[in-house]
Design a protein around this motif. Sequence first.
Motif, PDB file in Angstrom:
ATOM      1  N   GLU A   1       0.855  -1.188   0.000  1.00  0.00           N
ATOM      2  CA  GLU A   1       0.000   0.000   0.000  1.00  0.00           C
ATOM      3  C   GLU A   1       0.884   1.229   0.000  1.00  0.00           C
ATOM      4  O   GLU A   1       1.824   1.334   0.785  1.00  0.00           O
ATOM      5  CB  GLU A   1      -0.947   0.032   1.198  1.00  0.00           C
ATOM      6  N   VAL A   2       0.582   2.162  -0.895  1.00  0.00           N
ATOM      7  CA  VAL A   2       1.312   3.419  -0.997  1.00  0.00           C
ATOM      8  C   VAL A   2       0.313   4.556  -0.848  1.00  0.00           C
ATOM      9  O   VAL A   2      -0.721   4.576  -1.529  1.00  0.00           O
ATOM     10  CB  VAL A   2       2.048   3.534  -2.354  1.00  0.00           C
ATOM     11  N   ARG A   3       0.609   5.504   0.062  1.00  0.00           N
ATOM     12  CA  ARG A   3      -0.256   6.656   0.291  1.00  0.00           C
ATOM     13  C   ARG A   3       0.456   7.911  -0.211  1.00  0.00           C
ATOM     14  O   ARG A   3       1.593   8.184   0.189  1.00  0.00           O
ATOM     15  CB  ARG A   3      -0.617   6.789   1.768  1.00  0.00           C
ATOM     16  N   LEU A   4      -0.230   8.664  -1.070  1.00  0.00           N
ATOM     17  CA  LEU A   4       0.316   9.891  -1.638  1.00  0.00           C
ATOM     18  C   LEU A   4      -0.508  11.067  -1.121  1.00  0.00           C
ATOM     19  O   LEU A   4      -1.736  11.051  -1.221  1.00  0.00           O
ATOM     20  CB  LEU A   4       0.256   9.850  -3.163  1.00  0.00           C
ATOM     21  N   PRO A   5       0.142  12.107  -0.549  1.00  0.00           N
ATOM     22  CA  PRO A   5      -0.621  13.270  -0.048  1.00  0.00           C
ATOM     23  C   PRO A   5      -1.536  13.842  -1.120  1.00  0.00           C
ATOM     24  O   PRO A   5      -1.145  14.026  -2.266  1.00  0.00           O
ATOM     25  CB  PRO A   5       0.483  14.258   0.338  1.00  0.00           C
ATOM     26  N   LEU A   6      -2.773  14.129  -0.722  1.00  0.00           N
ATOM     27  CA  LEU A   6      -3.799  14.642  -1.631  1.00  0.00           C
ATOM     28  C   LEU A   6      -4.200  16.019  -1.133  1.00  0.00           C
ATOM     29  O   LEU A   6      -4.805  16.166  -0.057  1.00  0.00           O
ATOM     30  CB  LEU A   6      -4.997  13.698  -1.650  1.00  0.00           C
ATOM     31  N   GLY A   7      -3.821  17.059  -1.885  1.00  0.00           N
ATOM     32  CA  GLY A   7      -4.069  18.419  -1.435  1.00  0.00           C
ATOM     33  C   GLY A   7      -4.798  19.256  -2.456  1.00  0.00           C
ATOM     34  O   GLY A   7      -4.960  18.853  -3.615  1.00  0.00           O
ATOM     35  N   PRO A   8      -5.269  20.453  -2.047  1.00  0.00           N
ATOM     36  CA  PRO A   8      -6.012  21.340  -2.957  1.00  0.00           C
ATOM     37  C   PRO A   8      -5.165  21.751  -4.158  1.00  0.00           C
ATOM     38  O   PRO A   8      -3.958  21.961  -4.041  1.00  0.00           O
ATOM     39  CB  PRO A   8      -6.353  22.543  -2.076  1.00  0.00           C
ATOM     40  N   ASN A   9      -5.837  21.883  -5.303  1.00  0.00           N
ATOM     41  CA  ASN A   9      -5.172  22.349  -6.520  1.00  0.00           C
ATOM     42  C   ASN A   9      -6.154  23.207  -7.315  1.00  0.00           C
ATOM     43  O   ASN A   9      -6.502  22.891  -8.448  1.00  0.00           O
ATOM     44  CB  ASN A   9      -4.697  21.163  -7.360  1.00  0.00           C
ATOM     45  N   GLY A  10      -6.605  24.285  -6.666  1.00  0.00           N
ATOM     46  CA  GLY A  10      -7.616  25.131  -7.273  1.00  0.00           C
ATOM     47  C   GLY A  10      -8.995  24.785  -6.759  1.00  0.00           C
ATOM     48  O   GLY A  10      -9.186  23.829  -5.998  1.00  0.00           O
ATOM     49  N   ALA A  11      -9.972  25.556  -7.184  1.00  0.00           N
ATOM     50  CA  ALA A  11     -11.339  25.390  -6.701  1.00  0.00           C
ATOM     51  C   ALA A  11     -11.895  24.027  -7.083  1.00  0.00           C
ATOM     52  O   ALA A  11     -11.970  23.684  -8.268  1.00  0.00           O
ATOM     53  CB  ALA A  11     -12.221  26.495  -7.273  1.00  0.00           C
ATOM     54  N   GLY A  12     -12.263  23.247  -6.066  1.00  0.00           N
ATOM     55  CA  GLY A  12     -12.881  21.955  -6.303  1.00  0.00           C
ATOM     56  C   GLY A  12     -11.974  20.897  -6.879  1.00  0.00           C
ATOM     57  O   GLY A  12     -12.451  19.847  -7.319  1.00  0.00           O
ATOM     58  N   ARG A  13     -10.670  21.143  -6.863  1.00  0.00           N
ATOM     59  CA  ARG A  13      -9.726  20.190  -7.439  1.00  0.00           C
ATOM     60  C   ARG A  13      -8.719  19.745  -6.383  1.00  0.00           C
ATOM     61  O   ARG A  13      -8.303  20.516  -5.513  1.00  0.00           O
ATOM     62  CB  ARG A  13      -8.978  20.802  -8.618  1.00  0.00           C
ATOM     63  N   LEU A  14      -8.335  18.480  -6.475  1.00  0.00           N
ATOM     64  CA  LEU A  14      -7.342  17.895  -5.585  1.00  0.00           C
ATOM     65  C   LEU A  14      -6.245  17.274  -6.433  1.00  0.00           C
ATOM     66  O   LEU A  14      -6.499  16.794  -7.537  1.00  0.00           O
ATOM     67  CB  LEU A  14      -7.982  16.826  -4.697  1.00  0.00           C
ATOM     68  N   ARG A  15      -5.031  17.257  -5.908  1.00  0.00           N
ATOM     69  CA  ARG A  15      -3.906  16.712  -6.682  1.00  0.00           C
ATOM     70  C   ARG A  15      -3.025  15.838  -5.802  1.00  0.00           C
ATOM     71  O   ARG A  15      -2.771  16.156  -4.633  1.00  0.00           O
ATOM     72  CB  ARG A  15      -3.078  17.833  -7.295  1.00  0.00           C
ATOM     73  N   ALA A  16      -2.561  14.732  -6.394  1.00  0.00           N
ATOM     74  CA  ALA A  16      -1.564  13.866  -5.774  1.00  0.00           C
ATOM     75  C   ALA A  16      -0.529  13.529  -6.838  1.00  0.00           C
ATOM     76  O   ALA A  16      -0.849  13.448  -8.023  1.00  0.00           O
ATOM     77  CB  ALA A  16      -2.199  12.591  -5.225  1.00  0.00           C
TER      78      ALA A  16
END
Length: 334
Positions: free
Chosen positions: A103-118
């Motif tokens: 299992e690999v966990r990648l930080p998921l953070g905001p990337n603009g309005a309503g968007r998330l990025r990992a």
Amino acid sequence: MTASSELTMTGDEMKESAAIEQESAAGAEPGGAGRRAVPGSEKDGRPDGRGADGAAPGELRADCIADSAGGLTFDLTAPQGTAVAWSAALVLRLRGGDGADDEVRLPLGPNGAGRLRAVLPSTVALAEGRWNAYADLGDGRDPRRLLPGVNDLRSLVDRRPLAGVGRLGVRIPYATKFGNLALRSWLRGPHAEAGDLLVAPDGVTVTGRLYGAVPAAGARAEARARRTPGPDGEPDTVSVPLTVEGPDFTFTLPYEELAGRWESGSEPWDLWVRPAEGARPVRIARLLDDVADKKQVFSYPALAVPCGTAQVRVGPYYTLDNDLAVRVAGPAGD
């Protein structure tokens, strides 16, 4: 090129196919393909309640962008009103794995309005296999299976890593049979990348490039029978010399010798490169492009070759792991 005649799948390959296509129970959870449309209003963007990205309320869809180094960026559209905690992560789980490294966990953070990025950097190693993709929004719910969005894999087409690279990592996103997002991962070092294949009545000519090893005296290609080895424990092997130019290689594998060693049924022969006398063999595969499953895309003719008083059919193909092989198939019913 389209196959002129079919070669029967072996029992081992049918088992492998079933294992590869088998999804975890999460594959059929809400959000997977086949879920009924959720009624909604026109203000949601579509009459069936789905948003502009085609996802139903609560579904998470990920767009994937590949870079030339082998890294992947995942961009998610979060459903309206979704609360995302600081601990949110994109979760990759190796199908069939149960170890700490599966299992690999990648930080998921905001990337603009309503968007998330990992981001999955090329430096993060994924074991070979198929990895299911989930989103954990840190809201106390179980991680949710992701749906595939738009893939930009242009940088993977005809990818040419430095020939001296010691270990090659390849990750290609694809949609599973349930319509969920998964990654196909390879981790090879050294690696022999297959290029053009020229099929002729007397054999197949293979060109390729070697990564992580340098061809030297005694370099050769080997076709190894996948059937049970003989009393000495060694597989039946046909060897042919390599023609090399730097890291690039070429060889021709004659069909006549393979046909002469046919025993029964449908017999696969796996193709390897031995870079030098006494060196460890390197599996030949085609990995450096944007096609996750070559077996369904690349097809080559199976040609008739004399075998005693009968004929067998011989032709190259890519396995379910995108490795290069040649199959020798006897007459129907044999």
